[in-house]
Write a protein that holds these residues in place. Structure first.
Motif, PDB file in Angstrom:
ATOM      1  N   GLU A  74      33.743 -13.131  -1.626  1.00 44.38           N
ATOM      2  CA  GLU A  74      32.504 -13.284  -2.362  1.00 44.38           C
ATOM      3  C   GLU A  74      32.038 -11.909  -2.789  1.00 44.38           C
ATOM      4  O   GLU A  74      31.748 -11.054  -1.949  1.00 44.38           O
ATOM      5  N   GLY A  75      32.003 -11.673  -4.094  1.00 48.00           N
ATOM      6  CA  GLY A  75      31.649 -10.328  -4.550  1.00 48.00           C
ATOM      7  C   GLY A  75      30.823 -10.356  -5.810  1.00 48.00           C
ATOM      8  O   GLY A  75      30.716 -11.380  -6.496  1.00 48.00           O
ATOM      9  N   GLU A  76      30.245  -9.195  -6.118  1.00 52.02           N
ATOM     10  CA  GLU A  76      29.482  -9.070  -7.349  1.00 52.02           C
ATOM     11  C   GLU A  76      30.444  -9.090  -8.531  1.00 52.02           C
ATOM     12  O   GLU A  76      31.541  -8.541  -8.456  1.00 52.02           O
ATOM     13  N   VAL A  77      30.019  -9.732  -9.603  1.00 52.98           N
ATOM     14  CA  VAL A  77      30.812  -9.711 -10.827  1.00 52.98           C
ATOM     15  C   VAL A  77      29.899  -9.309 -11.986  1.00 52.98           C
ATOM     16  O   VAL A  77      28.762  -9.775 -12.074  1.00 52.98           O
TER      17      VAL A  77
ATOM     18  N   ALA B  78      36.548  -7.081  -1.529  1.00 52.47           N
ATOM     19  CA  ALA B  78      36.473  -6.337  -0.266  1.00 52.47           C
ATOM     20  C   ALA B  78      37.840  -5.753   0.105  1.00 52.47           C
ATOM     21  O   ALA B  78      38.841  -6.468   0.154  1.00 52.47           O
ATOM     22  N   GLY B  79      37.869  -4.448   0.322  1.00 52.02           N
ATOM     23  CA  GLY B  79      39.082  -3.775   0.792  1.00 52.02           C
ATOM     24  C   GLY B  79      40.118  -3.479  -0.278  1.00 52.02           C
ATOM     25  O   GLY B  79      41.168  -2.910   0.004  1.00 52.02           O
ATOM     26  N   TYR B  80      39.817  -3.809  -1.520  1.00 51.68           N
ATOM     27  CA  TYR B  80      40.821  -3.674  -2.582  1.00 51.68           C
ATOM     28  C   TYR B  80      41.050  -2.221  -2.988  1.00 51.68           C
ATOM     29  O   TYR B  80      42.187  -1.796  -3.219  1.00 51.68           O
TER      30      TYR B  80
ATOM     31  N   ASP C  30      35.729  -0.551  -4.361  1.00 56.38           N
ATOM     32  CA  ASP C  30      36.378  -1.878  -4.315  1.00 56.38           C
ATOM     33  C   ASP C  30      36.280  -2.691  -5.600  1.00 56.38           C
ATOM     34  O   ASP C  30      36.380  -3.916  -5.575  1.00 56.38           O
ATOM     35  N   TRP C  31      36.131  -2.007  -6.736  1.00 59.48           N
ATOM     36  CA  TRP C  31      36.055  -2.774  -7.985  1.00 59.48           C
ATOM     37  C   TRP C  31      37.455  -3.130  -8.490  1.00 59.48           C
ATOM     38  O   TRP C  31      38.369  -2.318  -8.469  1.00 59.48           O
ATOM     39  N   PHE C  32      37.579  -4.356  -8.970  1.00 62.34           N
ATOM     40  CA  PHE C  32      38.761  -4.846  -9.693  1.00 62.34           C
ATOM     41  C   PHE C  32      38.340  -4.859 -11.163  1.00 62.34           C
ATOM     42  O   PHE C  32      37.331  -5.468 -11.514  1.00 62.34           O
ATOM     43  N   TRP C  33      39.108  -4.176 -12.005  1.00 59.77           N
ATOM     44  CA  TRP C  33      38.729  -3.998 -13.413  1.00 59.77           C
ATOM     45  C   TRP C  33      39.631  -4.837 -14.308  1.00 59.77           C
ATOM     46  O   TRP C  33      40.845  -4.874 -14.086  1.00 59.77           O
TER      47      TRP C  33
ATOM     48  N   CYS D 273      38.808   3.123 -16.968  1.00 58.78           N
ATOM     49  CA  CYS D 273      37.588   2.536 -16.416  1.00 58.78           C
ATOM     50  C   CYS D 273      37.072   3.347 -15.215  1.00 58.78           C
ATOM     51  O   CYS D 273      35.888   3.706 -15.176  1.00 58.78           O
ATOM     52  N   ILE D 274      37.934   3.612 -14.243  1.00 56.95           N
ATOM     53  CA  ILE D 274      37.482   4.266 -13.010  1.00 56.95           C
ATOM     54  C   ILE D 274      36.972   5.674 -13.303  1.00 56.95           C
ATOM     55  O   ILE D 274      35.875   6.047 -12.873  1.00 56.95           O
ATOM     56  N   ALA D 275      37.750   6.457 -14.056  1.00 62.31           N
ATOM     57  CA  ALA D 275      37.376   7.854 -14.315  1.00 62.31           C
ATOM     58  C   ALA D 275      36.014   7.931 -14.987  1.00 62.31           C
ATOM     59  O   ALA D 275      35.197   8.802 -14.666  1.00 62.31           O
ATOM     60  N   CYS D 276      35.724   7.035 -15.896  1.00 61.77           N
ATOM     61  CA  CYS D 276      34.454   7.086 -16.609  1.00 61.77           C
ATOM     62  C   CYS D 276      33.324   6.491 -15.766  1.00 61.77           C
ATOM     63  O   CYS D 276      32.269   7.095 -15.615  1.00 61.77           O
TER      64      CYS D 276
END
Ligand code: HEC
Length: 189
Positions: free
Chosen positions: A81-84, A118-120, A126-129, A159-162
């Motif tokens: 269960e995570g924020e989207v 979680a844990g990704y 822990d963001w999945f892009w 995505c991550i770098a920015c």
């Protein structure tokens, strides 16, 4: 001799990939399948697709589209269960807040999503892009790699770098609601 050695090395590393399934940062099979499951769940929750609920379109800034709309909620996928956060990116001739509000489908160019797993990816909150095309298929980068996963972990752009530079340390520009106490090196306060 040198040639033979490197051939053996290449052979060894691809065996390792096959045997131990070392996950690439993004675009690997697991990430692609996960992004497909995520799209299906978002359709079910009316967050994307033809029955998606809309928020008020606003003027965006690069690299996202000319006009955007963003919805922000929680979602459960495979027990996580995570924020989207779902951002629809609109562009094209005649694009404006009004024309998008009147006919969103006509101008929709991409759907960019952040989903917390979680844990990704603990070093990056822990963001999945994902970057989807309007029909839910995956967009690809300049090398043809599908844009799903830790994009582009360890690289200077992506995505991550920015998003790493977003205030609050949660990688979210729009608010600091998901601010955590974890100490991210290099993240602004
Ligand atoms: C060069 C910088 C940059 C890159 C690269 C970038 N973004 Fe963003 N993103 C932004 C900025 C700035 C905002 C906030 C302003 C806006 O709404 O456009 C934002 C907003 C978002 C939001 C809404 C949540 C928030 O942070 O406010 C999502 C979701 C998002 N981006 C997803 C992605 C995904 C997925 C990728 C990679 C495929 C990506 N972004 C690449 C700069 C970037």
């Amino acid at each position: 001799m040198t040639l033979i050695t490197s051939a053996i090395l290449i052979g060894t590393s691809s065996n390792l990939l096959a045997d131990e399934e070392i996950a690439p940062a993004f675009g690997g099979l697991d990430d692609v399948v996960y992004s497909e499951n995520l799209w299906t769940e978002m359709v079910t929750q009316h967050l994307v697709g033809p029955d998606a609920l809309l928020s008020t379109p606003y003027e965006g800034q690069p690299p996202h589209g000319a006009i955007l709309d963003t919805v922000d909620t929680r979602l459960t996928l495979r027990g996580n269960e995570g924020e989207v956060i779902i951002k629809r990116n609109y562009d094209g001739e005649g694009v404006s807040k009004l024309t998008v509000a009147n006919d969103p489908t006509k101008y929709l160019k991409a759907v960019t999503v952040m989903y917390r797993r979680a844990g990704y990816d603990p070093e990056n909150q822990d963001w999945f892009w994902v970057k989807y095309k309007p029909d839910g298929s995956l967009d690809v980068d300049s090398n043809g790699v599908e844009l799903a996963g830790r994009i582009a972990k360890g690289m200077a752009e992506g995505c991550i770098a920015c998003h790493r530079t977003a205030p609050g340390g949660d990688y979210v520009f729009n608010h600091d609601r998901y601010k955590t106490t974890s100490n991210i090196p290099g993240a602004p306060d």
